[in-house]
Design a protein around this motif. Structure first.
Motif, PDB file in Angstrom:
ATOM      1  N   LEU A  48      -6.655  13.287 -84.576  1.00 13.59           N
ATOM      2  CA  LEU A  48      -5.916  14.399 -84.184  1.00 13.59           C
ATOM      3  C   LEU A  48      -5.316  13.805 -82.767  1.00 13.59           C
ATOM      4  O   LEU A  48      -4.253  14.320 -82.549  1.00 13.59           O
ATOM      5  CB  LEU A  48      -6.966  15.564 -83.800  1.00 13.59           C
ATOM      6  CG  LEU A  48      -6.315  16.797 -83.351  1.00 13.59           C
ATOM      7  CD1 LEU A  48      -5.077  17.269 -84.259  1.00 13.59           C
ATOM      8  CD2 LEU A  48      -7.222  17.788 -82.893  1.00 13.59           C
ATOM      9  N   LEU A  49      -6.157  13.410 -81.685  1.00 18.67           N
ATOM     10  CA  LEU A  49      -5.730  13.153 -80.388  1.00 18.67           C
ATOM     11  C   LEU A  49      -4.704  11.876 -80.496  1.00 18.67           C
ATOM     12  O   LEU A  49      -3.880  11.695 -79.530  1.00 18.67           O
ATOM     13  CB  LEU A  49      -6.805  12.781 -79.502  1.00 18.67           C
ATOM     14  CG  LEU A  49      -7.335  13.853 -78.633  1.00 18.67           C
ATOM     15  CD1 LEU A  49      -7.859  15.124 -79.739  1.00 18.67           C
ATOM     16  CD2 LEU A  49      -8.408  13.743 -77.730  1.00 18.67           C
ATOM     17  N   GLY A  50      -4.711  11.151 -81.485  1.00 16.60           N
ATOM     18  CA  GLY A  50      -3.681   9.939 -81.620  1.00 16.60           C
ATOM     19  C   GLY A  50      -2.478  10.165 -82.405  1.00 16.60           C
ATOM     20  O   GLY A  50      -1.476   9.620 -82.314  1.00 16.60           O
ATOM     21  N   GLN A  51      -2.361  11.484 -83.050  1.00 17.92           N
ATOM     22  CA  GLN A  51      -1.057  11.642 -83.713  1.00 17.92           C
ATOM     23  C   GLN A  51      -0.222  12.427 -82.867  1.00 17.92           C
ATOM     24  O   GLN A  51      -0.223  13.033 -81.930  1.00 17.92           O
ATOM     25  CB  GLN A  51      -1.529  12.521 -84.877  1.00 17.92           C
ATOM     26  CG  GLN A  51      -2.312  11.962 -86.056  1.00 17.92           C
ATOM     27  CD  GLN A  51      -2.550  12.816 -87.155  1.00 17.92           C
ATOM     28  OE1 GLN A  51      -2.601  14.429 -87.017  1.00 17.92           O
ATOM     29  NE2 GLN A  51      -2.894  12.741 -88.233  1.00 17.92           N
ATOM     30  N   PRO A  52       1.125  12.048 -83.030  1.00 17.00           N
ATOM     31  CA  PRO A  52       2.223  12.659 -82.431  1.00 17.00           C
ATOM     32  C   PRO A  52       2.164  14.262 -82.922  1.00 17.00           C
ATOM     33  O   PRO A  52       2.113  14.536 -84.137  1.00 17.00           O
ATOM     34  CB  PRO A  52       3.474  12.019 -83.132  1.00 17.00           C
ATOM     35  CG  PRO A  52       3.214  10.931 -83.475  1.00 17.00           C
ATOM     36  CD  PRO A  52       1.757  10.792 -84.049  1.00 17.00           C
ATOM     37  N   PHE A  53       2.338  15.029 -81.988  1.00 14.60           N
ATOM     38  CA  PHE A  53       2.285  16.441 -82.073  1.00 14.60           C
ATOM     39  C   PHE A  53       3.367  16.870 -82.620  1.00 14.60           C
ATOM     40  O   PHE A  53       4.552  16.714 -82.272  1.00 14.60           O
ATOM     41  CB  PHE A  53       1.991  17.254 -80.977  1.00 14.60           C
ATOM     42  CG  PHE A  53       1.357  18.815 -80.897  1.00 14.60           C
ATOM     43  CD1 PHE A  53       1.018  19.180 -82.089  1.00 14.60           C
ATOM     44  CD2 PHE A  53       1.612  19.526 -79.640  1.00 14.60           C
ATOM     45  CE1 PHE A  53       0.440  20.514 -82.105  1.00 14.60           C
ATOM     46  CE2 PHE A  53       0.937  20.785 -79.612  1.00 14.60           C
ATOM     47  CZ  PHE A  53       0.498  21.197 -80.981  1.00 14.60           C
TER      48      PHE A  53
END
Length: 301
Positions: A240-245
């Protein structure tokens, strides 16, 4: 044989929910004894459920229950989407979520054994199988507790994909945006530290084999950098933290900024998330519908 009145059949049907024909047969077999007939129907239903247990149940719905301090999500599977839309099926899913939230069992086996309201969830499931004629199973559940910040849920229309997000800090609007992102982009882990070491090592071996073919003749340090770069990309894609929002624009971020940057900018932190999608990981049986119809009609292909 005892004479079975329509009124007696009606009473047994109202008591058990079984079909009229099954009620009549049970009363005939027990010479009109209502209690014995009800028990026979229950036993027959269990036998039918056992007979159908080997059939693949990969459709179904999700249900959520919440009490302000925690949220439970349950997946209830059926063989067909048609049954998954039935009111009785949806009621069982909701009941399972409520029981999971109330009792916090350690496993699915413990969940289905809980007697809440006089009957266990497994008994209720078996009764419904006998009535509807399809296999169904309570496949999995999770209970997520509040972690200091907002605790939000998102259920996609159709109740096939559901998400729970527990924030350690941050506001509810961001938590809801994150829940919708999780539903759409399917991250598996929260961050790199959450990825099992064996998964990282397995992926590293695959990448090393791929790079060895692509970078033949290049210096070892270049090859090592290529492997590390691809491994970082792999980790970013599944966390989650690595994906582009998907909502970067709403937070004044660049389109390729990772969620970790959004959380840093807003002073927010995600404690935990859960994402369920109905049937994921279940190998569905492939059937030839035309062939099935012909076989039922006694026509050889």
């Amino acid at each position: 044989m005892a004479q079975i009145s329509a009124a007696l059949v009606k009473e047994l049907r109202e008591r058990t929910g079984a079909g009229i024909g099954d009620c009549k047969k049970a009363l005939e077999a027990t010479e009109g004894n209502l209690d014995a007939a009800a028990e026979k129907l229950r036993m027959d239903g269990a036998a039918k459920a056992d007979k159908k247990a080997g059939r693949t149940a990969a459709e179904g719905i999700l249900a959520i229950a919440e009490d302000g301090s925690a949220v439970a999500i349950v997946e209830l599977n059926s063989e067909t989407d048609f049954v998954a839309k039935a009111g009785e099926f949806r009621d069982l899913a909701k009941r399972a979520a409520e029981v999971a939230l109330k009792h916090r069992p350690a496993s699915v086996e413990a969940l289905v054994a809980i007697e809440d309201g006089g009957e266990s969830l497994d008994t209720q499931r078996r009764t419904l199988i006998a009535r509807i004629g399809e296999n169904m199973a309570i496949r999995r559940f999770e209970v997520v507790e509040k972690s200091g910040g907002p605790l939000v849920t998102y259920m996609h229309p159709g109740d096939k994909t559901g998400v729970i997000v527990a924030m350690e800090s941050g506001d509810e609007a961001l938590a809801r945006d994150l829940a919708m992102h999780i539903a759409a982009m399917s991250p598996i882990y929260l961050d790199v530290a959450s990825i099992p070491a064996e998964m990282i090592e397995a992926e590293r071996r695959v990448i090393e084999a791929q790079v060895a073919e692509q970078a033949e003749g290049k210096p070892a340090e270049i090859v090592a950098k290529m492997v590390d770069g691809k491994l970082r990309k792999f980790a970013a894609e599944i966390t989650l933290l690595g994906q582009p929002f998907v909502r970067n624009d709403a937070y004044g971020m660049k389109s390729d900024d990772a969620i970790a940057k959004v959380l840093e900018k807003t002073g927010s932190k995600v404690a935990r998330f859960v994402r369920f999608s109905v049937g994921e990981g279940i190998e569905k049986q492939k059937t030839d519908f035309a062939a099935e119809v012909m076989a039922q009609a006694g026509i050889k292909a």
